[in-house]
Structure formats: C-alpha cells, structure tokens
Design a protein around this motif. Sequence first.
Motif, PDB file in Angstrom:
ATOM      1  N   MET A   1       0.835  -1.208   0.000  1.00 32.97           N
ATOM      2  CA  MET A   1       0.000   0.000   0.000  1.00 32.97           C
ATOM      3  C   MET A   1       0.871   1.260   0.000  1.00 32.97           C
ATOM      4  O   MET A   1       0.589   2.226  -0.703  1.00 32.97           O
ATOM      5  N   LYS A   2       1.946   1.223   0.796  1.00 33.20           N
ATOM      6  CA  LYS A   2       2.858   2.366   0.895  1.00 33.20           C
ATOM      7  C   LYS A   2       3.503   2.648  -0.465  1.00 33.20           C
ATOM      8  O   LYS A   2       3.545   3.779  -0.938  1.00 33.20           O
ATOM      9  N   ASP A   3       4.000   1.567  -1.104  1.00 33.78           N
ATOM     10  CA  ASP A   3       4.674   1.716  -2.399  1.00 33.78           C
ATOM     11  C   ASP A   3       3.691   2.200  -3.467  1.00 33.78           C
ATOM     12  O   ASP A   3       4.030   3.021  -4.318  1.00 33.78           O
ATOM     13  N   TRP A   4       2.459   1.691  -3.404  1.00 29.02           N
ATOM     14  CA  TRP A   4       1.433   2.088  -4.376  1.00 29.02           C
ATOM     15  C   TRP A   4       1.091   3.572  -4.231  1.00 29.02           C
ATOM     16  O   TRP A   4       1.021   4.304  -5.233  1.00 29.02           O
ATOM     17  N   GLU A   5       0.933   4.005  -2.973  1.00 32.25           N
ATOM     18  CA  GLU A   5       0.613   5.419  -2.727  1.00 32.25           C
ATOM     19  C   GLU A   5       1.765   6.323  -3.166  1.00 32.25           C
ATOM     20  O   GLU A   5       1.552   7.402  -3.724  1.00 32.25           O
ATOM     21  N   ALA A   6       3.018   5.865  -2.945  1.00 27.32           N
ATOM     22  CA  ALA A   6       4.196   6.644  -3.347  1.00 27.32           C
ATOM     23  C   ALA A   6       4.201   6.823  -4.865  1.00 27.32           C
ATOM     24  O   ALA A   6       4.489   7.913  -5.387  1.00 27.32           O
ATOM     25  N   LEU A   7       3.850   5.775  -5.580  1.00 29.90           N
ATOM     26  CA  LEU A   7       3.794   5.849  -7.044  1.00 29.90           C
ATOM     27  C   LEU A   7       2.726   6.844  -7.497  1.00 29.90           C
ATOM     28  O   LEU A   7       2.967   7.660  -8.397  1.00 29.90           O
ATOM     29  N   GLN A   8       1.556   6.803  -6.848  1.00 29.63           N
ATOM     30  CA  GLN A   8       0.465   7.719  -7.221  1.00 29.63           C
ATOM     31  C   GLN A   8       0.908   9.169  -7.024  1.00 29.63           C
ATOM     32  O   GLN A   8       0.658  10.038  -7.861  1.00 29.63           O
ATOM     33  N   LYS A   9       1.620   9.413  -5.901  1.00 32.34           N
ATOM     34  CA  LYS A   9       2.087  10.752  -5.566  1.00 32.34           C
ATOM     35  C   LYS A   9       3.105  11.213  -6.614  1.00 32.34           C
ATOM     36  O   LYS A   9       3.041  12.343  -7.126  1.00 32.34           O
ATOM     37  N   GLU A  10       4.022  10.294  -6.945  1.00 35.80           N
ATOM     38  CA  GLU A  10       5.077  10.593  -7.914  1.00 35.80           C
ATOM     39  C   GLU A  10       4.474  10.961  -9.269  1.00 35.80           C
ATOM     40  O   GLU A  10       4.858  11.956  -9.886  1.00 35.80           O
ATOM     41  N   LEU A  11       3.471  10.180  -9.696  1.00 33.21           N
ATOM     42  CA  LEU A  11       2.840  10.422 -11.005  1.00 33.21           C
ATOM     43  C   LEU A  11       2.083  11.769 -11.019  1.00 33.21           C
ATOM     44  O   LEU A  11       2.090  12.478 -11.997  1.00 33.21           O
ATOM     45  N   LYS A  12       1.448  12.070  -9.881  1.00 36.61           N
ATOM     46  CA  LYS A  12       0.664  13.300  -9.762  1.00 36.61           C
ATOM     47  C   LYS A  12       1.607  14.504  -9.834  1.00 36.61           C
ATOM     48  O   LYS A  12       1.346  15.490 -10.526  1.00 36.61           O
ATOM     49  N   GLU A  13       2.749  14.384  -9.113  1.00 35.99           N
ATOM     50  CA  GLU A  13       3.704  15.504  -9.078  1.00 35.99           C
ATOM     51  C   GLU A  13       4.368  15.714 -10.415  1.00 35.99           C
ATOM     52  O   GLU A  13       4.681  16.832 -10.809  1.00 35.99           O
ATOM     53  N   GLY A  14       4.559  14.621 -11.165  1.00 35.95           N
ATOM     54  CA  GLY A  14       5.216  14.702 -12.482  1.00 35.95           C
ATOM     55  C   GLY A  14       4.280  15.182 -13.571  1.00 35.95           C
ATOM     56  O   GLY A  14       4.713  15.539 -14.665  1.00 35.95           O
ATOM     57  N   ALA A  15       2.963  15.176 -13.309  1.00 34.45           N
ATOM     58  CA  ALA A  15       1.974  15.504 -14.352  1.00 34.45           C
ATOM     59  C   ALA A  15       1.950  17.003 -14.671  1.00 34.45           C
ATOM     60  O   ALA A  15       2.281  17.837 -13.876  1.00 34.45           O
TER      61      ALA A  15
END
Length: 220
Positions: free
Chosen positions: A206-220
């Motif tokens: 869950m932690k890794d999944w949320e980190a990925l979502q955050k990363e993608l959002k920030e990169g968008a």
Amino acid sequence: MRLFLDTASMEEIREINRWGVLSGVTTNPTLVAREHQDAERVWKEILAEVDGDVSLETTVLEAGAMYEQGADLAQMGPNAVIKVPMTPDGLKAGKRLVEDGIRINVTLVFSPAQAILAAEIGAYIVSPFLGRIDDVASDGMFVLRQICEIYDVQGYGTQVLAASLRHPMHVVEAALAGAHIATMPYEVFTKLVKHPLTDIGLNQFMKDWEALQKELKEGA
Ligand code: E4P
C-alpha cells in the motif's frame, strides 16, 4: 475438510458466512444459553442463515424422551442434524432416529471405543472433543488420529468432526489427521486468517502504491 462454526451467535455466524468458507454450525446447550433467548427461535434463525449442516442438541437424558425431542428438532429444517450424547440412552435414541432417516451427531466423544459405537449405530457425524481431552492432560489429537484410522480401516461412513478446537494448529492437525469436519469458536476462525507477514506485506504494498500515485501526480 469442512469448516463449521461452534456458536449460537447470529452476529458471529453472519460474519464468517460472508467470508464464503462456512459449511455448517454446531450448537450445544451452553452455547444456546449464552444467547439468553428462546432456543427454538435461535435454532430457526441459524437454520435459515446457514447453507449447510446445523447441529441441534437434545436436552433430555432418557432414551424415549430423547428420541421424541430429536424427531421434533429434525422437523425444524432439512439442514438440521440432531446431537445425542455418547451414553447408552443416547445410543438407543440415536439408533431410532437413524432408522427414521434422521441425521445424527454423536457428541461428547472422548475415546476411539466410543467412536466405534457411534459408527455402529450409523451416525452421520461423530464429535470427539479434542480440547477437553487436552484439558485433562491427555492427547486429544492422538485420539482423533486413532478414530480417523479406525474409520478408514473399517470403512465406516460416519464423518469425523474434530470438536472443542482451541487454536489454529488444532485445525491444521485435524486436517492432516483426515477429519472430515472441524468446528471451532469464532475466535479460532478469525485467527486462521491472520499472519503477521500478510499484514507487513500488505502495508508495504500500500505504501509503495501510494508513493507511485504521488510521484505520477507531481510529475503531471
Ligand atoms: C461441538 O459440537 C461442541 O459444541 C464444542 O466443540 C465444545 O467445545 P468446548 O470444549 O470449547 O466447549
């Protein structure tokens, strides 16, 4: 091995039933008394909720009265299984119920000798109480293994229900011994699903999944 819940609590039955693993319920007078309600109402509700065998226990000791009560209880639903105690009266009443085509569960069984008698009257289920054997410094699992072996060697059709189970390893060892059914309290059922590595693994995922979502959002 079929998994049964050893309770008369509708709340517990509904919860485990939702998991999709509940094959039946066993009750006894003590469990029904814990509900502080009319027994007939409790039994009927359980019979309607569970898509599988529900054991209802007789509460009289004399063979004739036990047979009458068992025959009445059997009318409560097609999934009713009638519990009779391992006594001479229980055997007499049980045998008559079997002759009437009623499925019986011979309860309060503590030895292979008693289990042979249950099979000989054509019981549908025999219930050795493992935990209570352990309580008197004897080996419940050894008794269960002996019963399973005797039934196998003799070709008895009676199903062995490992009862009075106190922890998950009782369930695992009952399965290894070849028990057809294991019945357990709600607390043991809920422990079956738990493993610390499942919780740790899921947390990390869950932690890794949320980190990925955050990363993608920030990169968008
Ligand atoms: C089984 O049918 C009995 O109701 C039950 O397993 C008894 O268990 P206990 O020894 O925990 O009371």
